[in-house]
Motif scaffolding. Structure first.
Motif, PDB file in Angstrom:
ATOM      1  N   ALA A  40       0.776  -1.244   0.000  1.00  0.00           N
ATOM      2  CA  ALA A  40       0.000   0.000   0.000  1.00  0.00           C
ATOM      3  C   ALA A  40       0.807   1.293   0.000  1.00  0.00           C
ATOM      4  CB  ALA A  40      -0.983  -0.002   1.170  1.00  0.00           C
ATOM      5  N   GLY A  41       2.015   1.303   0.559  1.00  0.00           N
ATOM      6  CA  GLY A  41       2.809   2.528   0.535  1.00  0.00           C
ATOM      7  C   GLY A  41       2.149   3.668   1.275  1.00  0.00           C
ATOM      8  N   SER A  42       1.630   4.655   0.553  1.00  0.00           N
ATOM      9  CA  SER A  42       0.939   5.794   1.167  1.00  0.00           C
ATOM     10  C   SER A  42      -0.567   5.573   1.257  1.00  0.00           C
ATOM     11  CB  SER A  42       1.206   7.068   0.363  1.00  0.00           C
ATOM     12  OG  SER A  42       0.567   6.994  -0.899  1.00  0.00           O
ATOM     13  N   GLY A  43      -1.064   4.549   0.556  1.00  0.00           N
ATOM     14  CA  GLY A  43      -2.496   4.272   0.550  1.00  0.00           C
ATOM     15  C   GLY A  43      -3.274   5.054  -0.487  1.00  0.00           C
ATOM     16  N   GLY A  44      -2.580   5.830  -1.296  1.00  0.00           N
ATOM     17  CA  GLY A  44      -3.244   6.714  -2.254  1.00  0.00           C
ATOM     18  C   GLY A  44      -4.163   6.030  -3.244  1.00  0.00           C
ATOM     19  N   LEU A  45      -3.762   4.864  -3.758  1.00  0.00           N
ATOM     20  CA  LEU A  45      -4.609   4.180  -4.744  1.00  0.00           C
ATOM     21  C   LEU A  45      -5.914   3.702  -4.115  1.00  0.00           C
ATOM     22  CD1 LEU A  45      -1.939   2.134  -6.732  1.00  0.00           C
ATOM     23  CD2 LEU A  45      -3.208   4.151  -7.510  1.00  0.00           C
ATOM     24  N   SER A  46      -5.834   3.155  -2.924  1.00  0.00           N
ATOM     25  CA  SER A  46      -7.044   2.673  -2.259  1.00  0.00           C
ATOM     26  C   SER A  46      -7.963   3.817  -1.857  1.00  0.00           C
ATOM     27  CB  SER A  46      -6.685   1.855  -1.016  1.00  0.00           C
ATOM     28  OG  SER A  46      -6.074   0.651  -1.392  1.00  0.00           O
ATOM     29  N   ILE A  47      -7.377   4.896  -1.387  1.00  0.00           N
ATOM     30  CA  ILE A  47      -8.185   6.066  -1.019  1.00  0.00           C
ATOM     31  C   ILE A  47      -8.909   6.599  -2.248  1.00  0.00           C
ATOM     32  CG2 ILE A  47      -8.049   8.472  -0.229  1.00  0.00           C
ATOM     33  CD1 ILE A  47      -5.763   7.471   1.686  1.00  0.00           C
ATOM     34  N   GLU A  48      -8.213   6.644  -3.363  1.00  0.00           N
ATOM     35  CA  GLU A  48      -8.830   7.092  -4.616  1.00  0.00           C
ATOM     36  C   GLU A  48      -9.950   6.144  -5.039  1.00  0.00           C
ATOM     37  OE1 GLU A  48      -9.413   9.817  -7.658  1.00  0.00           O
ATOM     38  OE2 GLU A  48      -8.001   9.998  -5.996  1.00  0.00           O
ATOM     39  N   ALA A  49      -9.713   4.831  -4.931  1.00  0.00           N
ATOM     40  CA  ALA A  49     -10.728   3.847  -5.326  1.00  0.00           C
ATOM     41  C   ALA A  49     -11.991   3.993  -4.477  1.00  0.00           C
ATOM     42  CB  ALA A  49     -10.162   2.429  -5.219  1.00  0.00           C
ATOM     43  N   VAL A  50     -11.833   4.167  -3.171  1.00  0.00           N
ATOM     44  CA  VAL A  50     -12.994   4.338  -2.293  1.00  0.00           C
ATOM     45  C   VAL A  50     -13.714   5.649  -2.619  1.00  0.00           C
ATOM     46  CG1 VAL A  50     -13.700   4.729   0.117  1.00  0.00           C
ATOM     47  CG2 VAL A  50     -12.178   2.819  -0.451  1.00  0.00           C
ATOM     48  N   SER A  51     -12.954   6.691  -2.914  1.00  0.00           N
ATOM     49  CA  SER A  51     -13.589   7.968  -3.254  1.00  0.00           C
ATOM     50  C   SER A  51     -14.379   7.874  -4.558  1.00  0.00           C
ATOM     51  CB  SER A  51     -12.552   9.090  -3.351  1.00  0.00           C
ATOM     52  OG  SER A  51     -11.835   9.020  -4.567  1.00  0.00           O
ATOM     53  N   ARG A  52     -14.052   6.859  -5.373  1.00  0.00           N
ATOM     54  CA  ARG A  52     -14.743   6.667  -6.651  1.00  0.00           C
ATOM     55  C   ARG A  52     -15.800   5.559  -6.586  1.00  0.00           C
ATOM     56  NH1 ARG A  52     -11.691   8.494 -11.489  1.00  0.00           N
ATOM     57  NH2 ARG A  52     -10.001   9.833 -10.774  1.00  0.00           N
ATOM     58  N   ALA A 103      -7.402 -15.075   3.072  1.00  0.00           N
ATOM     59  CA  ALA A 103      -8.079 -16.266   2.549  1.00  0.00           C
ATOM     60  C   ALA A 103      -8.849 -16.980   3.662  1.00  0.00           C
ATOM     61  CB  ALA A 103      -7.075 -17.210   1.894  1.00  0.00           C
ATOM     62  N   LYS A 104      -8.240 -17.101   4.822  1.00  0.00           N
ATOM     63  CA  LYS A 104      -8.912 -17.747   5.960  1.00  0.00           C
ATOM     64  C   LYS A 104     -10.154 -16.977   6.380  1.00  0.00           C
ATOM     65  CE  LYS A 104      -4.878 -20.087   7.826  1.00  0.00           C
ATOM     66  NZ  LYS A 104      -3.835 -20.089   8.843  1.00  0.00           N
ATOM     67  N   LYS A 105     -10.142 -15.664   6.182  1.00  0.00           N
ATOM     68  CA  LYS A 105     -11.298 -14.829   6.516  1.00  0.00           C
ATOM     69  C   LYS A 105     -12.373 -14.884   5.431  1.00  0.00           C
ATOM     70  CE  LYS A 105      -9.057 -11.454   9.480  1.00  0.00           C
ATOM     71  NZ  LYS A 105      -9.058 -10.041   9.858  1.00  0.00           N
ATOM     72  N   GLY A 106     -12.072 -15.536   4.311  1.00  0.00           N
ATOM     73  CA  GLY A 106     -13.039 -15.636   3.223  1.00  0.00           C
ATOM     74  C   GLY A 106     -13.189 -14.367   2.405  1.00  0.00           C
ATOM     75  N   CYS A 107     -12.182 -13.535   2.388  1.00  0.00           N
ATOM     76  CA  CYS A 107     -12.235 -12.274   1.642  1.00  0.00           C
ATOM     77  C   CYS A 107     -12.245 -12.526   0.135  1.00  0.00           C
ATOM     78  CB  CYS A 107     -11.025 -11.405   1.991  1.00  0.00           C
ATOM     79  SG  CYS A 107     -10.980 -10.877   3.699  1.00  0.00           S
ATOM     80  N   ARG A 108     -12.985 -11.681  -0.590  1.00  0.00           N
ATOM     81  CA  ARG A 108     -12.994 -11.705  -2.054  1.00  0.00           C
ATOM     82  C   ARG A 108     -12.884 -10.254  -2.516  1.00  0.00           C
ATOM     83  NH1 ARG A 108     -12.677 -15.983  -0.689  1.00  0.00           N
ATOM     84  NH2 ARG A 108     -13.646 -17.921  -1.277  1.00  0.00           N
ATOM     85  N   PHE A 109     -11.993 -10.035  -3.459  1.00  0.00           N
ATOM     86  CA  PHE A 109     -11.723  -8.677  -3.906  1.00  0.00           C
ATOM     87  C   PHE A 109     -12.136  -8.478  -5.354  1.00  0.00           C
ATOM     88  CE2 PHE A 109      -8.804  -9.674  -0.475  1.00  0.00           C
ATOM     89  CZ  PHE A 109      -9.089  -8.633   0.409  1.00  0.00           C
ATOM     90  N   GLN A 110     -12.702  -7.312  -5.630  1.00  0.00           N
ATOM     91  CA  GLN A 110     -13.111  -6.950  -6.983  1.00  0.00           C
ATOM     92  C   GLN A 110     -12.041  -6.126  -7.694  1.00  0.00           C
ATOM     93  OE1 GLN A 110     -15.280  -6.629  -4.241  1.00  0.00           O
ATOM     94  NE2 GLN A 110     -16.257  -8.534  -4.837  1.00  0.00           N
ATOM     95  N   LEU A 111     -11.127  -5.547  -6.911  1.00  0.00           N
ATOM     96  CA  LEU A 111     -10.071  -4.711  -7.456  1.00  0.00           C
ATOM     97  C   LEU A 111      -8.821  -4.929  -6.616  1.00  0.00           C
ATOM     98  CD1 LEU A 111      -9.072  -2.347  -9.292  1.00  0.00           C
ATOM     99  CD2 LEU A 111     -10.050  -0.778  -7.602  1.00  0.00           C
ATOM    100  N   VAL A 112      -7.687  -5.165  -7.286  1.00  0.00           N
ATOM    101  CA  VAL A 112      -6.428  -5.403  -6.579  1.00  0.00           C
ATOM    102  C   VAL A 112      -5.343  -4.519  -7.177  1.00  0.00           C
ATOM    103  CG1 VAL A 112      -4.639  -7.095  -6.025  1.00  0.00           C
ATOM    104  CG2 VAL A 112      -7.047  -7.799  -6.069  1.00  0.00           C
ATOM    105  N   PHE A 113      -4.592  -3.876  -6.270  1.00  0.00           N
ATOM    106  CA  PHE A 113      -3.425  -3.088  -6.669  1.00  0.00           C
ATOM    107  C   PHE A 113      -2.178  -3.829  -6.219  1.00  0.00           C
ATOM    108  CE2 PHE A 113      -6.711   0.192  -5.772  1.00  0.00           C
ATOM    109  CZ  PHE A 113      -6.844   0.695  -7.057  1.00  0.00           C
ATOM    110  N   LEU A 114      -1.247  -4.044  -7.149  1.00  0.00           N
ATOM    111  CA  LEU A 114       0.031  -4.671  -6.844  1.00  0.00           C
ATOM    112  C   LEU A 114       1.129  -3.706  -7.261  1.00  0.00           C
ATOM    113  CD1 LEU A 114      -0.670  -8.258  -8.214  1.00  0.00           C
ATOM    114  CD2 LEU A 114      -0.670  -7.527  -5.823  1.00  0.00           C
ATOM    115  N   ASP A 115       1.748  -3.089  -6.277  1.00  0.00           N
ATOM    116  CA  ASP A 115       2.804  -2.113  -6.531  1.00  0.00           C
ATOM    117  C   ASP A 115       3.951  -2.397  -5.572  1.00  0.00           C
ATOM    118  OD1 ASP A 115       4.321   0.059  -7.238  1.00  0.00           O
ATOM    119  OD2 ASP A 115       2.979   1.555  -6.370  1.00  0.00           O
ATOM    120  N   PRO A 116       4.602  -3.561  -5.741  1.00  0.00           N
ATOM    121  CA  PRO A 116       5.688  -3.922  -4.812  1.00  0.00           C
ATOM    122  C   PRO A 116       6.936  -3.085  -5.065  1.00  0.00           C
ATOM    123  CG  PRO A 116       5.595  -5.484  -6.598  1.00  0.00           C
ATOM    124  CD  PRO A 116       4.423  -4.552  -6.789  1.00  0.00           C
TER     125      PRO A 116
END
Length: 169
Positions: free
Chosen positions: A32-44, A90-103
Motif C-alpha cells: 500500500a505505501g501511502s495508501g493513495g490508490l485505495s483512497i482514490e478507489a474508495v472515493s470513486r 483467505a482464511k477470513k473468506g475475503c474476495r476482492f473486486q479490485l487489486v493493486f500490486l505495486d511492490p
C-alpha cells in the motif's frame, strides 16, 4: 522515504483505464505505501479497501491519510508481509473486486502473487488486477491461466499492466 507513491499523472491515467467510478466492492492494496490508490478507489465508489504494508512508517502514513477521508471506517489496514496477509485474508473468506500490486521494484513477483491470490480464491470473478512496475518487470501481455490481459501503458519508468480475473475458463 521508503515508499514510492504513485504520481498523480499515473493515478489519473489508471482510473481512466479501469473506470472512473465503481459501484461497491472491496479493493486490496497488497503493497500500500501511502495508501493513495485505495483512497482514490474508495472515493470513486469502492465500498471498502484493505491495505497491506510491512513497513511501520508506511502504515503510519496510510493511517494518517485515511484519517482525513470522509469515511475512515471503509478502510482496514494491516502491518504485515504481503504473502502472510494473503493467507490470513483467505482464511477470513475475503474476495476482492479490485487489486493493486505495486511492490518495491527490486522485489517484483507479480505473476507469483496473482497466482497465489487465484489459488487462495481471493479474487471475485471479473476482478481487476492492476500491477504497477518498472520496465524490467516484463509481465505477460497476453491472456494466461485465469487472467485476461486488458492493457499495458508506460509512463516514464512506471508501467501499468491491467488484467481481469476469470474464475471459469
Amino acid at each position: 522515504m521508503a515508499t514510492r507513491p504513485t504520481t498523480d499523472k499515473v493515478k489519473e491515467a489508471l482510473f481512466n483505464i479501469i473506470g472512473p467510478y465503481f459501484d461497491g466492492g472491496t479493493s486490496l492494496d497488497l503493497f500500500a505505501g501511502s495508501g493513495g490508490l485505495s483512497i482514490e478507489a474508495v472515493s470513486r465508489g469502492m465500498a471498502n479497501a484493505v491495505l497491506i504494508d510491512r513497513q511501520y512508517q508506511a502504515v503510519k502514513t496510510i493511517k494518517k491519510n485515511i484519517a482525513v477521508t470522509k469515511h475512515p471506517e471503509q478502510f482496514t489496514v494491516y502491518k504485515m508481509d504481503a504473502h502472510k496477509a494473503l493467507g490470513i485474508l483467505a482464511k477470513k473468506g475475503c474476495r476482492f473486486q479490485l487489486v493493486f500490486l505495486d511492490p518495491p521494484y527490486a522485489k517484483q513477483q507479480i505473476v507469483k502473487d496473482m497466482a497465489a491470490m487465484a489459488e487462495r480464491e481471493l479474487l471475485a470473478d471479473g476482478a481487476i488486477v492492476v500491477a504497477e512496475t518498472d520496465q524490467a518487470a516484463q509481465l505477460p501481455t497476453s491472456d494466461w491461466e485465469q487472467f485476461n490481459f486488458i492493457k499495458q501503458q508506460t509512463y516514464g519508468i512506471t508501467v501499468l499492466t491491467i488484467y481481469r480475473y476469470q474464475k471459469e475458463l
